[in-house]
Design an enzyme around this catalytic site. Sequence first.
Site, PDB file in Angstrom:
ATOM      1  N   GLU A 119       0.920  -1.223  -0.074  1.00 43.11           N
ATOM      2  CA  GLU A 119      -0.107   0.048   0.118  1.00 43.11           C
ATOM      3  C   GLU A 119       1.023   1.207  -0.058  1.00 43.11           C
ATOM      4  O   GLU A 119       1.778   1.597   1.070  1.00 43.11           O
ATOM      5  CB  GLU A 119      -1.014  -0.030   1.363  1.00 43.11           C
ATOM      6  CG  GLU A 119      -1.803   1.348   1.019  1.00 43.11           C
ATOM      7  CD  GLU A 119      -2.822   1.464   2.134  1.00 43.11           C
ATOM      8  OE1 GLU A 119      -2.688   0.886   3.156  1.00 43.11           O
ATOM      9  OE2 GLU A 119      -3.571   2.632   2.199  1.00 43.11           O
ATOM     10  N   GLU A 155       5.201   5.221   3.283  1.00 47.07           N
ATOM     11  CA  GLU A 155       4.634   6.374   3.580  1.00 47.07           C
ATOM     12  C   GLU A 155       6.041   7.362   3.585  1.00 47.07           C
ATOM     13  O   GLU A 155       7.081   6.747   3.883  1.00 47.07           O
ATOM     14  CB  GLU A 155       4.212   6.240   4.760  1.00 47.07           C
ATOM     15  CG  GLU A 155       2.665   6.735   4.868  1.00 47.07           C
ATOM     16  CD  GLU A 155       2.300   8.062   4.398  1.00 47.07           C
ATOM     17  OE1 GLU A 155       2.964   9.020   4.347  1.00 47.07           O
ATOM     18  OE2 GLU A 155       0.968   8.245   4.002  1.00 47.07           O
ATOM     19  N   ASP A 165      -1.770  12.080  -3.057  1.00 47.77           N
ATOM     20  CA  ASP A 165      -1.796  13.415  -3.324  1.00 47.77           C
ATOM     21  C   ASP A 165      -1.885  14.052  -4.581  1.00 47.77           C
ATOM     22  O   ASP A 165      -1.133  13.589  -5.430  1.00 47.77           O
ATOM     23  CB  ASP A 165      -0.491  14.260  -2.427  1.00 47.77           C
ATOM     24  CG  ASP A 165      -0.494  13.927  -1.000  1.00 47.77           C
ATOM     25  OD1 ASP A 165      -1.713  13.824  -0.409  1.00 47.77           O
ATOM     26  OD2 ASP A 165       0.808  13.728  -0.549  1.00 47.77           O
ATOM     27  N   LYS A 210      -0.035  21.849  -8.588  1.00 48.57           N
ATOM     28  CA  LYS A 210       0.783  23.178  -9.173  1.00 48.57           C
ATOM     29  C   LYS A 210       1.750  22.541 -10.277  1.00 48.57           C
ATOM     30  O   LYS A 210       2.326  21.352  -9.962  1.00 48.57           O
ATOM     31  CB  LYS A 210       1.448  23.789  -8.036  1.00 48.57           C
ATOM     32  CG  LYS A 210       0.338  24.596  -7.205  1.00 48.57           C
ATOM     33  CD  LYS A 210       1.444  25.339  -6.335  1.00 48.57           C
ATOM     34  CE  LYS A 210       0.317  26.122  -5.468  1.00 48.57           C
ATOM     35  NZ  LYS A 210       0.871  26.360  -4.122  1.00 48.57           N
ATOM     36  N   ASP A 257     -10.596  10.817  -4.731  1.00 51.77           N
ATOM     37  CA  ASP A 257     -11.869  11.548  -4.904  1.00 51.77           C
ATOM     38  C   ASP A 257     -11.837  12.820  -5.689  1.00 51.77           C
ATOM     39  O   ASP A 257     -12.908  13.430  -5.840  1.00 51.77           O
ATOM     40  CB  ASP A 257     -12.356  11.891  -3.523  1.00 51.77           C
ATOM     41  CG  ASP A 257     -11.244  12.691  -2.884  1.00 51.77           C
ATOM     42  OD1 ASP A 257      -9.991  12.900  -3.374  1.00 51.77           O
ATOM     43  OD2 ASP A 257     -11.328  13.538  -1.867  1.00 51.77           O
ATOM     44  N   THR A 288     -11.118   4.457   3.780  1.00 48.42           N
ATOM     45  CA  THR A 288     -10.273   5.151   4.418  1.00 48.42           C
ATOM     46  C   THR A 288     -10.550   6.378   4.798  1.00 48.42           C
ATOM     47  O   THR A 288     -11.569   6.765   4.710  1.00 48.42           O
ATOM     48  CB  THR A 288      -8.888   5.471   3.306  1.00 48.42           C
ATOM     49  OG1 THR A 288      -9.410   6.453   2.446  1.00 48.42           O
ATOM     50  CG2 THR A 288      -8.402   3.965   2.578  1.00 48.42           C
ATOM     51  N   LYS A 289      -9.752   7.025   5.574  1.00 53.27           N
ATOM     52  CA  LYS A 289     -10.021   8.204   6.273  1.00 53.27           C
ATOM     53  C   LYS A 289     -10.335   9.423   5.232  1.00 53.27           C
ATOM     54  O   LYS A 289     -11.099   9.954   5.304  1.00 53.27           O
ATOM     55  CB  LYS A 289      -8.720   8.640   7.183  1.00 53.27           C
ATOM     56  CG  LYS A 289      -9.183  10.299   7.916  1.00 53.27           C
ATOM     57  CD  LYS A 289      -7.730  10.227   8.924  1.00 53.27           C
ATOM     58  CE  LYS A 289      -7.874  11.734   9.395  1.00 53.27           C
ATOM     59  NZ  LYS A 289      -6.604  12.179   9.778  1.00 53.27           N
ATOM     60  N   GLU A 333     -11.363   8.902   2.446  1.00 51.68           N
ATOM     61  CA  GLU A 333     -12.472   8.381   1.656  1.00 51.68           C
ATOM     62  C   GLU A 333     -13.687   9.009   2.581  1.00 51.68           C
ATOM     63  O   GLU A 333     -14.798   9.376   1.853  1.00 51.68           O
ATOM     64  CB  GLU A 333     -12.538   6.974   1.473  1.00 51.68           C
ATOM     65  CG  GLU A 333     -13.459   6.284   0.554  1.00 51.68           C
ATOM     66  CD  GLU A 333     -12.980   4.739  -0.175  1.00 51.68           C
ATOM     67  OE1 GLU A 333     -11.833   4.446   0.315  1.00 51.68           O
ATOM     68  OE2 GLU A 333     -13.757   4.064  -0.199  1.00 51.68           O
TER      69      GLU A 333
END
Length: 326
Positions: free
Chosen positions: A28, A53, A103, A107, A139, A175-176, A178
Amino acid sequence: MLKLSYLTVDWPLRQERLFPRAAALIVEIGFGNGEYLAQLAQARPDCNLLGLEISSQSMTRAEARIEKLGLQNARVIQCRAETALAHLLPPVSVAEFHINYPDPWFKKKHQRRRLMQRQTLDYMASRLVSGGTLLLATDIRAYAEMADAALQATPGLDNLLGAPWLPDLPGRFRTKYERKGYREGRGGHFFRYRRNRQPVYHPPLIQELDMPHLFLHSPLNAPAIIDRFSPTRRHAAGAHIAILNGYANRKRDSAVFEVVVEEPTIEQRALISLSPREEPRQYIVKLTAVGHARPTAGMHAAVAAVGEWVAGLHEEGAVLARKVRG
Ligand SMILES: C[S@@+](CC[C@H](N)C(=O)[O-])C[C@H]1O[C@@H](n2cnc3c(N)ncnc32)[C@H](O)[C@@H]1O
């Protein structure tokens, strides 16, 4: 639990050192608070779950969760996905990639950090086993459109859905991000791709080199060398090298230089030392163990840059021997 990072794990990763037993590997990318990773690890006890991460806070949270739940088949590494793909994960070694709410980096100047781009997708296709899958959720509509174009253009991957994405995947762990997206009315865009049988180029893993060092002669002592220091930046061996600070130790006639080395697949901060040898006015320049810097081509170039700069400070200065690439 020992906190793992790309600087402290084996290159390439050795599953047997991370997990109690070998199993299909699910990766993941950007696991956030680690909820999804932990749920997946519980739902798929036959697989090993590896989370990648960049955020330290996320690492701490996910590690606490894994420990609390006693999950033997989940481990997390502080590592950019791009670094893991190039240095840690061998070709044909991953059963599934899960990417939830990456993310967007909209830009222009940040676009190179975006995960869903062709080069990274080619890497992922190369690291997937035959029939392995890539799941993506976002999203953001514009991100979904961009990801759709990049995924469709990746020869090693086939879309498993009858549409570019689905607006919902019932039964999926939310997920958070989501949950937040749904609360705020954005909904989701869910992609599912599979590694096809088409041969793809397998970018070889970037291996560590030997530890770099360089011997030099200089009539100057370490404090005199540091008196002449000012920060510099240069480009060598495909790396941006910034030599930020230099500090002398008068008593030992030694010095250290703080460097930041940015290579396309890895960024490292390190200390390079200048220490006296037994022979008068001779020094050795090498990488210190501080910060666990790995001897990449860029690090070799940084050691060479420091050594050559020191040798060039005095007309009688000279590099005597070097074990550095390039
Ligand atoms: C928007 S958050 C989503 C977190 C979580 N997946 C979720 O859905 O709640 C994106 C996460 O990806 C991480 N991230 C960003 N770029 C990354 C990269 N190149 N490699 C690994 N993680 C990355 C960020 O630190 C952040 O935790």
